[in-house]
Motif scaffolding. Structure first.
Motif: not given
Length: 134
Positions: A95-103
């Motif tokens: 979740e943290k990484r996907l938010l960093e990727l723009g989610a």
């Protein structure tokens, strides 16, 4: 004259999934990073413009198309024609990484402890959950 339908069984297979977005390249890069893959050679339209961007994961290919008329669904008010479910060994880290990727993470979370809904960079919902042991 009447015709009788064939009684033969079809045995096709899915070779790719096509997903429209306002920016196909950006969405392909997002999902490639999320799934540990890379964006493949883009496909051009009839004018030579790069409009479709493939991402291969295992035996599945996802093709992210740029569409000038794309509008993200108004979820949860509108029903979805489809969405992706992704599983990760560490959901919190994913979740943290996907938010960093723009989610983005919407307030409405109908999955309780079972899954988390995110909106990908094009505004389309996807669900993430714990990977099941193999």
């Amino acid at each position: 004259m009447s015709t009788t339908p064939s009684t033969g069984t079809l045995s096709g297979s899915v070779i790719s999934y096509a997903i429209w977005a306002d920016d196909g390249r950006r969405l392909a890069e997002f999902y490639a990073a999320a799934l540990g893959s890379e964006v493949g050679e883009p496909y051009p339209d009839e004018h030579g413009n790069e409009v479709a961007f493939p991402v291969t994961v295992g035996n599945a290919m996802y093709v992210f198309w740029t569409s000038s008329s794309f509008t993200a669904p108004a979820w949860p008010q509108q029903e979805l024609p489809f969405h992706m479910d992704l599983a990760f060994p560490d959901v919190a880290a994913a979740e943290k990484r996907l938010l960093e990727l723009g989610a983005n993470k919407p307030d409405f979370q109908p999955g309780g402890e079972h899954w988390t809904v995110l909106l990908d960079p094009s505004g389309q919902p996807l669900c993430i959950s714990q990977a099941q042991p193999s």
